[in-house]
Design an enzyme around this catalytic site. Sequence first.
Site, PDB file in Angstrom:
ATOM      1  N   LYS A 114     -70.820 -71.626  -2.396  1.00 50.10           N
ATOM      2  CA  LYS A 114     -69.648 -70.743  -2.552  1.00 50.10           C
ATOM      3  C   LYS A 114     -68.562 -71.413  -3.373  1.00 50.10           C
ATOM      4  CE  LYS A 114     -70.572 -67.358   0.798  1.00 50.10           C
ATOM      5  NZ  LYS A 114     -70.140 -66.249   1.577  1.00 50.10           N
ATOM      6  N   LYS A 196     -79.960 -64.495  -2.589  1.00 52.82           N
ATOM      7  CA  LYS A 196     -79.871 -63.772  -1.316  1.00 52.82           C
ATOM      8  C   LYS A 196     -79.063 -62.488  -1.517  1.00 52.82           C
ATOM      9  CE  LYS A 196     -76.784 -64.608   1.865  1.00 52.82           C
ATOM     10  NZ  LYS A 196     -76.012 -64.536   3.101  1.00 52.82           N
ATOM     11  N   LYS A 199     -73.233 -59.320   0.860  1.00 54.66           N
ATOM     12  CA  LYS A 199     -72.269 -58.219   0.811  1.00 54.66           C
ATOM     13  C   LYS A 199     -71.071 -58.513  -0.066  1.00 54.66           C
ATOM     14  CE  LYS A 199     -71.031 -58.561   5.464  1.00 54.66           C
ATOM     15  NZ  LYS A 199     -70.746 -59.953   5.846  1.00 54.66           N
TER      16      LYS A 199
HETATM   17  P1  ATP Z   1     -70.933 -62.941   2.437  1.00 58.90           P
HETATM   18  O1  ATP Z   1     -71.554 -62.462   1.168  1.00 58.90           O
HETATM   19  O2  ATP Z   1     -69.512 -62.437   2.614  1.00 58.90           O
HETATM   20  O3  ATP Z   1     -71.048 -64.418   2.646  1.00 58.90           O
HETATM   21  P2  ATP Z   1     -73.266 -62.061   3.838  1.00 58.90           P
HETATM   22  O4  ATP Z   1     -73.712 -60.826   3.162  1.00 58.90           O
HETATM   23  O5  ATP Z   1     -74.013 -63.310   3.557  1.00 58.90           O
HETATM   24  O6  ATP Z   1     -71.702 -62.254   3.603  1.00 58.90           O
HETATM   25  P3  ATP Z   1     -72.730 -62.573   6.592  1.00 58.90           P
HETATM   26  O7  ATP Z   1     -71.655 -61.868   7.303  1.00 58.90           O
HETATM   27  O8  ATP Z   1     -72.391 -63.947   6.088  1.00 58.90           O
HETATM   28  O9  ATP Z   1     -73.270 -61.725   5.369  1.00 58.90           O
HETATM   29  O10 ATP Z   1     -74.039 -62.649   7.461  1.00 58.90           O
HETATM   30  C1  ATP Z   1     -74.253 -61.975   8.660  1.00 58.90           C
HETATM   31  C2  ATP Z   1     -75.610 -62.311   9.212  1.00 58.90           C
HETATM   32  O11 ATP Z   1     -76.619 -61.703   8.418  1.00 58.90           O
HETATM   33  C3  ATP Z   1     -75.968 -63.802   9.239  1.00 58.90           C
HETATM   34  O12 ATP Z   1     -76.736 -64.063  10.392  1.00 58.90           O
HETATM   35  C4  ATP Z   1     -76.796 -63.996   8.015  1.00 58.90           C
HETATM   36  O13 ATP Z   1     -77.694 -65.068   8.154  1.00 58.90           O
HETATM   37  C5  ATP Z   1     -77.532 -62.672   7.935  1.00 58.90           C
HETATM   38  N1  ATP Z   1     -77.832 -62.314   6.558  1.00 58.90           N
HETATM   39  C6  ATP Z   1     -76.925 -62.025   5.591  1.00 58.90           C
HETATM   40  N2  ATP Z   1     -77.535 -61.741   4.435  1.00 58.90           N
HETATM   41  C7  ATP Z   1     -78.871 -61.850   4.687  1.00 58.90           C
HETATM   42  C8  ATP Z   1     -80.036 -61.679   3.888  1.00 58.90           C
HETATM   43  N3  ATP Z   1     -79.945 -61.359   2.614  1.00 58.90           N
HETATM   44  N4  ATP Z   1     -81.245 -61.837   4.469  1.00 58.90           N
HETATM   45  C9  ATP Z   1     -81.339 -62.167   5.771  1.00 58.90           C
HETATM   46  N5  ATP Z   1     -80.282 -62.346   6.575  1.00 58.90           N
HETATM   47  C10 ATP Z   1     -79.059 -62.203   6.056  1.00 58.90           C
END
Ligand code: ATP
Length: 334
Positions: A114, A196, A199
């Site tokens: 990040k 990955k 969001k």
């Molecule tokens: P950001 O982009 O703001 O970092 P994010 O999309 O990675 O957010 P988080 O809120 O950080 O989402 O993650 C919430 C949960 O969902 C965590 O347990 C994370 O491991 C899981 N998660 C997020 N994105 C994925 C993905 N692409 N595949 C599997 N698990 C995910």
Amino acid sequence: MENKKIILSGIQPSGAMTLGTYIGALRNWASLADEYDCYYMIVDMHAIVARQVPATLRKTPFEQLAQYIACGLDPEKNTLFIQSHVLAHAQLSWVLNCYTMFGELSRMTQFKDKSSRNEENINAGLFTYPVLQAADILLYNADLVPVGADQKQHVELTRDIAVRFNGIYGDVFKLPEPYIPKVGARIMDLQTPINKMSKSDIADGGCVLILDKPEDIMRSFKRAVTDSETSVRFDTENKPGISNLMQIYSVCTGKEFSTIESEFDGKGYGDFKKQVGEAVVELFRPIREESEKLLADKAYLESVFKAGAEKASYSANKTLRKVYKKIGFIEKPR
Ligand code: ATP
Ligand code: LTN
């Protein structure tokens, strides 16, 4: 009730929840309520390590809670709350900062990733983010932490911090284990399947949201990047796009990879992408409809947040008092 093991997890209100969040985390939470004592947070304090628009941050937690409930988290059986409503998270986080090493935090993949992608805002919160996460987990004596694969390193760091603290003060913290799904622990972006699905990174159209309309979901899948072959075969190394779609399809339908390979043997990628899109549309349809209903009743959602914060605060404050006592803080005279 007393002897149930404890589960805790959280999702940032940094944007609308994605298919990745659903498959990697949320989907696995609903089935755990009978066997475990479950705490699920909306981690607004974590979200502000990236700049958030205040008006959006005031709305997203309600949308997220509506989706938690629509995904099957019954507020009567699960403790659902907003992280900033329970003061002990900030309080324990400060203490744990003093038991976490600069070197340890410098090695965190998420921090490196990040900070390299957002060089103009490498703030101290981004650096100490995993310490706040450790506080989240240790406050509730969580046994298991259901997360996607990207969070494994943070749960391991939580254990290291807990072991260090316990080594000095005796058995204060329980050591948590990550609980990571076998299929779908890392769902990839549909446009850039080596990244990955995330969001806070939705600009390229490779991200599918739980609340997306069916036609938008179909469009995202039809445009999904694949490879120059034609065979539907699981090979994450050489066929990341197709392997990602196979994982999504497997989760939606319960089919094994070998079954999916024979189902699409001799058919083109176009067919396959359409079927995966339709499976996701059907998966999310009831969740979207239920979320919309719940969102219309803000007073109900507020009452869930209130009850959740009260229950969570009770457990969290017990741990915090114990920690303060162990390290030698004087109790506030009554
Ligand atoms: P950001 O982009 O703001 O970092 P994010 O999309 O990675 O957010 P988080 O809120 O950080 O989402 O993650 C919430 C949960 O969902 C965590 O347990 C994370 O491991 C899981 N998660 C997020 N994105 C994925 C993905 N692409 N595949 C599997 N698990 C995910
Ligand atoms: N860092 C996590 C969200 C999170 C979390 C937690 C997950 C914050 N606190 C405690 C499990 C347990 C993420 O998904 N980015």
